[in-house]
Design a protein around this motif. Structure first.
Motif, PDB file in Angstrom:
ATOM      1  N   ARG A  21       0.810  -1.215   0.000  1.00 46.60           N
ATOM      2  CA  ARG A  21       0.000   0.000   0.000  1.00 46.60           C
ATOM      3  C   ARG A  21       0.842   1.263   0.000  1.00 46.60           C
ATOM      4  NH1 ARG A  21      -5.206  -1.362   1.039  1.00 46.60           N
ATOM      5  NH2 ARG A  21      -5.719   0.843   1.206  1.00 46.60           N
ATOM      6  N   MET A  22       2.155   1.131   0.027  1.00 47.84           N
ATOM      7  CA  MET A  22       3.027   2.303   0.059  1.00 47.84           C
ATOM      8  C   MET A  22       3.033   2.985  -1.306  1.00 47.84           C
ATOM      9  SD  MET A  22       6.978   2.570   1.351  1.00 47.84           S
ATOM     10  CE  MET A  22       7.663   1.632  -0.018  1.00 47.84           C
ATOM     11  N   ARG A  23       2.947   4.303  -1.298  1.00 51.07           N
ATOM     12  CA  ARG A  23       2.983   5.076  -2.533  1.00 51.07           C
ATOM     13  C   ARG A  23       4.351   5.748  -2.651  1.00 51.07           C
ATOM     14  NH1 ARG A  23      -1.881   5.702  -5.271  1.00 51.07           N
ATOM     15  NH2 ARG A  23      -0.439   6.523  -6.826  1.00 51.07           N
ATOM     16  N   LEU A  24       5.076   5.432  -3.721  1.00 47.34           N
ATOM     17  CA  LEU A  24       6.379   6.034  -3.990  1.00 47.34           C
ATOM     18  C   LEU A  24       6.207   7.125  -5.041  1.00 47.34           C
ATOM     19  CD1 LEU A  24       8.714   2.910  -4.126  1.00 47.34           C
ATOM     20  CD2 LEU A  24       9.004   4.857  -2.601  1.00 47.34           C
ATOM     21  N   ASP A  25       6.600   8.336  -4.691  1.00 44.46           N
ATOM     22  CA  ASP A  25       6.567   9.467  -5.610  1.00 44.46           C
ATOM     23  C   ASP A  25       7.961  10.068  -5.693  1.00 44.46           C
ATOM     24  OD1 ASP A  25       3.876   9.366  -6.310  1.00 44.46           O
ATOM     25  OD2 ASP A  25       3.265  10.506  -4.551  1.00 44.46           O
ATOM     26  N   GLY A  26       8.774   9.545  -6.609  1.00 46.06           N
ATOM     27  CA  GLY A  26      10.123  10.070  -6.743  1.00 46.06           C
ATOM     28  C   GLY A  26      10.943   9.817  -5.498  1.00 46.06           C
ATOM     29  N   THR A  27      11.308  10.896  -4.817  1.00 43.15           N
ATOM     30  CA  THR A  27      12.153  10.791  -3.630  1.00 43.15           C
ATOM     31  C   THR A  27      11.348  10.733  -2.335  1.00 43.15           C
ATOM     32  OG1 THR A  27      12.344  13.203  -3.503  1.00 43.15           O
ATOM     33  CG2 THR A  27      14.005  12.030  -4.793  1.00 43.15           C
ATOM     34  N   MET A  28      10.028  10.562  -2.428  1.00 41.40           N
ATOM     35  CA  MET A  28       9.180  10.525  -1.240  1.00 41.40           C
ATOM     36  C   MET A  28       8.335   9.263  -1.243  1.00 41.40           C
ATOM     37  SD  MET A  28       7.866  14.437  -0.849  1.00 41.40           S
ATOM     38  CE  MET A  28       8.938  15.837  -1.217  1.00 41.40           C
ATOM     39  N   ALA A  29       7.856   8.890  -0.046  1.00 41.67           N
ATOM     40  CA  ALA A  29       6.988   7.732   0.094  1.00 41.67           C
ATOM     41  C   ALA A  29       6.063   7.937   1.288  1.00 41.67           C
ATOM     42  CB  ALA A  29       7.810   6.452   0.290  1.00 41.67           C
ATOM     43  N   HIS A  30       4.847   7.404   1.176  1.00 40.79           N
ATOM     44  CA  HIS A  30       3.929   7.408   2.311  1.00 40.79           C
ATOM     45  C   HIS A  30       2.984   6.224   2.171  1.00 40.79           C
ATOM     46  CE1 HIS A  30       1.447   9.417  -0.710  1.00 40.79           C
ATOM     47  NE2 HIS A  30       0.390   9.125   0.024  1.00 40.79           N
ATOM     48  N   PHE A  31       2.140   6.036   3.193  1.00 39.87           N
ATOM     49  CA  PHE A  31       1.267   4.874   3.227  1.00 39.87           C
ATOM     50  C   PHE A  31      -0.179   5.280   2.995  1.00 39.87           C
ATOM     51  CE2 PHE A  31       4.980   3.675   5.697  1.00 39.87           C
ATOM     52  CZ  PHE A  31       5.307   2.465   5.096  1.00 39.87           C
ATOM     53  N   ASN A  32      -0.844   4.502   2.161  1.00 38.61           N
ATOM     54  CA  ASN A  32      -2.254   4.713   1.885  1.00 38.61           C
ATOM     55  C   ASN A  32      -3.089   3.927   2.883  1.00 38.61           C
ATOM     56  OD1 ASN A  32      -2.491   6.526  -0.123  1.00 38.61           O
ATOM     57  ND2 ASN A  32      -2.993   5.083  -1.745  1.00 38.61           N
ATOM     58  N   ASN A  46      21.039  13.463  -2.736  1.00 43.99           N
ATOM     59  CA  ASN A  46      19.927  13.565  -3.671  1.00 43.99           C
ATOM     60  C   ASN A  46      20.498  13.988  -5.021  1.00 43.99           C
ATOM     61  OD1 ASN A  46      17.403  13.707  -4.800  1.00 43.99           O
ATOM     62  ND2 ASN A  46      16.888  15.695  -3.899  1.00 43.99           N
ATOM     63  N   ALA A  47      20.319  13.180  -6.035  1.00 43.70           N
ATOM     64  CA  ALA A  47      20.833  13.484  -7.373  1.00 43.70           C
ATOM     65  C   ALA A  47      19.661  13.667  -8.326  1.00 43.70           C
ATOM     66  CB  ALA A  47      21.741  12.356  -7.858  1.00 43.70           C
ATOM     67  N   ARG A  48      19.607  14.783  -9.008  1.00 46.70           N
ATOM     68  CA  ARG A  48      18.583  15.058 -10.009  1.00 46.70           C
ATOM     69  C   ARG A  48      19.260  15.458 -11.318  1.00 46.70           C
ATOM     70  NH1 ARG A  48      13.463  15.910  -7.794  1.00 46.70           N
ATOM     71  NH2 ARG A  48      13.406  16.259  -5.541  1.00 46.70           N
ATOM     72  N   TYR A  49      18.585  15.189 -12.398  1.00 44.62           N
ATOM     73  CA  TYR A  49      19.105  15.668 -13.677  1.00 44.62           C
ATOM     74  C   TYR A  49      17.972  16.191 -14.558  1.00 44.62           C
ATOM     75  CZ  TYR A  49      17.613  11.181 -15.742  1.00 44.62           C
ATOM     76  OH  TYR A  49      16.892  10.101 -16.159  1.00 44.62           O
ATOM     77  N   GLN A  50      18.295  17.213 -15.318  1.00 45.41           N
ATOM     78  CA  GLN A  50      17.372  17.773 -16.295  1.00 45.41           C
ATOM     79  C   GLN A  50      17.804  17.311 -17.680  1.00 45.41           C
ATOM     80  OE1 GLN A  50      17.925  21.951 -15.185  1.00 45.41           O
ATOM     81  NE2 GLN A  50      15.816  21.984 -14.451  1.00 45.41           N
ATOM     82  N   TYR A  51      16.841  17.054 -18.533  1.00 44.80           N
ATOM     83  CA  TYR A  51      17.180  16.471 -19.820  1.00 44.80           C
ATOM     84  C   TYR A  51      16.215  16.964 -20.898  1.00 44.80           C
ATOM     85  CZ  TYR A  51      13.266  13.470 -18.532  1.00 44.80           C
ATOM     86  OH  TYR A  51      12.037  13.023 -18.141  1.00 44.80           O
ATOM     87  N   TYR A  52      16.660  16.842 -22.126  1.00 44.17           N
ATOM     88  CA  TYR A  52      15.819  17.102 -23.291  1.00 44.17           C
ATOM     89  C   TYR A  52      15.870  15.868 -24.185  1.00 44.17           C
ATOM     90  CZ  TYR A  52      15.993  21.976 -21.850  1.00 44.17           C
ATOM     91  OH  TYR A  52      15.884  23.137 -21.133  1.00 44.17           O
ATOM     92  N   LEU A  53      14.708  15.348 -24.527  1.00 42.56           N
ATOM     93  CA  LEU A  53      14.643  14.192 -25.391  1.00 42.56           C
ATOM     94  C   LEU A  53      14.581  14.625 -26.859  1.00 42.56           C
ATOM     95  CD1 LEU A  53      12.012  11.999 -23.482  1.00 42.56           C
ATOM     96  CD2 LEU A  53      14.506  11.820 -23.405  1.00 42.56           C
ATOM     97  N   LYS A  54      15.191  13.825 -27.712  1.00 45.58           N
ATOM     98  CA  LYS A  54      15.079  14.110 -29.142  1.00 45.58           C
ATOM     99  C   LYS A  54      13.640  13.948 -29.610  1.00 45.58           C
ATOM    100  CE  LYS A  54      19.824  12.793 -30.317  1.00 45.58           C
ATOM    101  NZ  LYS A  54      20.675  11.865 -31.110  1.00 45.58           N
ATOM    102  N   GLN A  55      12.923  13.004 -29.009  1.00 51.15           N
ATOM    103  CA  GLN A  55      11.525  12.778 -29.351  1.00 51.15           C
ATOM    104  C   GLN A  55      10.739  12.503 -28.084  1.00 51.15           C
ATOM    105  OE1 GLN A  55       9.948  12.894 -32.512  1.00 51.15           O
ATOM    106  NE2 GLN A  55       8.162  12.875 -31.167  1.00 51.15           N
ATOM    107  N   TYR A  56       9.840  13.412 -27.745  1.00 46.90           N
ATOM    108  CA  TYR A  56       9.039  13.235 -26.545  1.00 46.90           C
ATOM    109  C   TYR A  56       7.844  12.337 -26.838  1.00 46.90           C
ATOM    110  CZ  TYR A  56      11.416  16.771 -23.737  1.00 46.90           C
ATOM    111  OH  TYR A  56      12.334  17.460 -22.998  1.00 46.90           O
TER     112      TYR A  56
END
Length: 469
Positions: free
Chosen positions: A168-179, A308-318
């Motif tokens: 029942r745990m919800r993972l949202d990126g770098t966070m988590a909580h319980f439903n 905490n590591a984050r990266y920004q990116y641009y895709l050739k085709q979204y």
């Protein structure tokens, strides 16, 4: 300047509060107000006995006669008895969730004080894993009670409930909580309390939990300025935080950290106290084969390293759409006829833009950015020069818990929400087609401002504006 409280200050506060307990109790348990004529409340009675138990464990002076009287009620609840358990209270309210919350909490407080009723615990276990499996808070107390039974006699209960929590745990990126169920109406449990209690139970029972730090991040994100919403939420959060500190961060930090990327050193830092400042670094990355773009983090010494590591990116085709915690849809209708228009917008005419945002969970500080094609302009219906014959209501279809704030610019319309409740939200604004031609439109995007890994975007088709003559 606010002075930090000393240990002596905290000891005095606890002792003062404990001295006030007798004002709130009668022969049948605790009530919310000293002068209240209402019957004592079962949950409050168990909660107050829990607080007194913790106080005794920490060496505080507790009125023994008062404790014995309250604990007698707790044992009744734990064993499935008591005037409330079989009387009019539950039958009139029909609140089975609250009933088993009180029973499970009582089983835990009873076990804290050496009273073990295996039959009552198994009865609660069967009930909670069946009809009310989403009663996470009750299961958390049951897990804690089971973990205290001698010789690991109820470990199967711990293991089963822990697996249910993780499912029942919800993972949202770098966070988590319980439903879990917390739609009490008249009662005061919340997502924050449910998550805090479940999290504390897993830690205290030594259940392996590699994502535990993500729960800490989620709980911190749910603060309102510098605190949580209610006194009860604050108490439960700090109970969970204290357990996490003692289990995961009992050693003071004294270590060096090295971070390298693609073989190049980015950060080298020393951390020698709990108040050491975080070290940050931004690095531009050139496109390269994935195998050569490795990130290495090393620690030497004692203590826990968080990064905490984050990266920004641009895709050739979204892709046409991406949903990571949100979902989006958009339609445009003719202001005059209400019919949907997908292309060939007429210069000079007005159109109503409707955006639907859906979130399966409550969010904090959500923002939506809708870029306008160069052939459109946002219409401000508040101007006296703009009529609104169709009485279009701009903004969100709700005020509380939705996008209550909007801003219009030459190239975009922006919406924001401090708190976004779970469910769907409809946003509306009016545009006018102004320039003939075909125009590209950037993606429609929504995200959590301080947790951008929770987002959604929607690719938008090119827009053509034609002359209506």
């Amino acid at each position: 300047m606010r002075r930090s409280k000393t240990r002596a200050d905290i000891t005095n506060i606890v002792s003062t509060v404990l001295a006030e307990f007798p004002k709130y109790v009668n022969s049948y348990g605790f009530k919310y107000y000293p002068t209240s004529s209402d019957d004592p409340h079962p949950y409050l009675t168990v909660y107050a006995t829990f607080v007194m138990t913790l106080a005794k464990q920490k060496g505080y002076a507790v009125d023994n006669a008062l404790f014995d009287k309250a604990f007698a009620r707790v044992k009744e609840y734990a064993d499935g008895g008591g005037s409330y358990e079989k009387g009019w209270f539950w039958q009139s309210s029909g609140e089975e969730y609250h009933r088993w919350l009180v029973r499970a909490f009582a089983l835990y407080v009873a076990a804290m004080n050496g009273h073990y009723n295996g039959t009552a615990l198994e009865e609660a276990f069967v009930r909670l894993k069946g009809g009310t499996a989403d009663n996470v808070s009750a299961q958390a107390y049951l897990l804690k009670a089971a973990s205290l039974f001698p010789n690991a006699g109820k470990r199967h209960v711990v293991d089963h409930i822990a697996q249910n929590f993780f499912s029942r745990m919800r993972l949202d990126g770098t966070m988590a909580h319980f439903n879990g169920y917390c739609n009490w109406g008249w009662f005061y449990y919340s997502d924050v309390i449910v998550t805090s209690v479940a999290f504390q139970a897993l830690l205290d029972a030594n259940v392996p939990f590699p994502d535990d730090h993500k729960v800490i991040r989620w709980l911190i994100s749910m603060r309102k300025v510098d605190h949580w919403q209610t006194t009860h939420e604050n108490a439960m959060v700090f109970w969970a935080f204290s357990t996490y500190l003692n289990k995961r961060e009992k050693d003071d930090p004294s270590f060096s950290a090295n971070v390298s990327f693609a073989g190049r050193e980015l950060i080298k830092a020393q951390f020698a106290s709990r108040t050491a400042k975080a070290v940050t670094k931004s690095e531009r990355i050139e496109a390269a084969p994935p195998a050569s773009l490795s990130l290495a983090v090393e620690k030497t010494g004692t203590g826990t390293l968080y990064y905490n590591a984050r990266y920004q990116y641009y895709l050739k085709q979204y892709p046409p759409r991406r949903e990571a915690g949100f979902s989006l849809s958009k339609r445009i209708t003719d202001y005059d006829t209400g019919k949907e228009v997908k292309n060939n917008f007429v210069r000079g005419k007005r159109y109503v833009v409707e955006i639907t945002v859906h979130t399966p969970e409550g969010r904090t500080f959500a923002v939506l950015d809708d870029m306008l094609p160069a052939g459109f302009e946002a219409v401000n219906l508040d101007f006296a020069t703009e009529g609104n014959e169709k009485k279009v209501q701009e903004g969100s279809d709700a005020w509380w818990g939705s996008f209550f704030h909007k801003e219009k610019y030459r190239d975009r319309v922006f919406f924001s929400a401090e708190y976004l409740r779970q469910g769907s939200h409809r946003l509306t604004y009016v545009v006018r087609a102004t320039v003939i031609g075909t125009f590209s439109v950037p993606h429609l995007k929504v995200e959590e401002m301080y947790n951008p890994s929770v987002f959604a975007y929607l690719r938008q088709a090119d827009v053509t504006v034609v002359d209506g003559k």
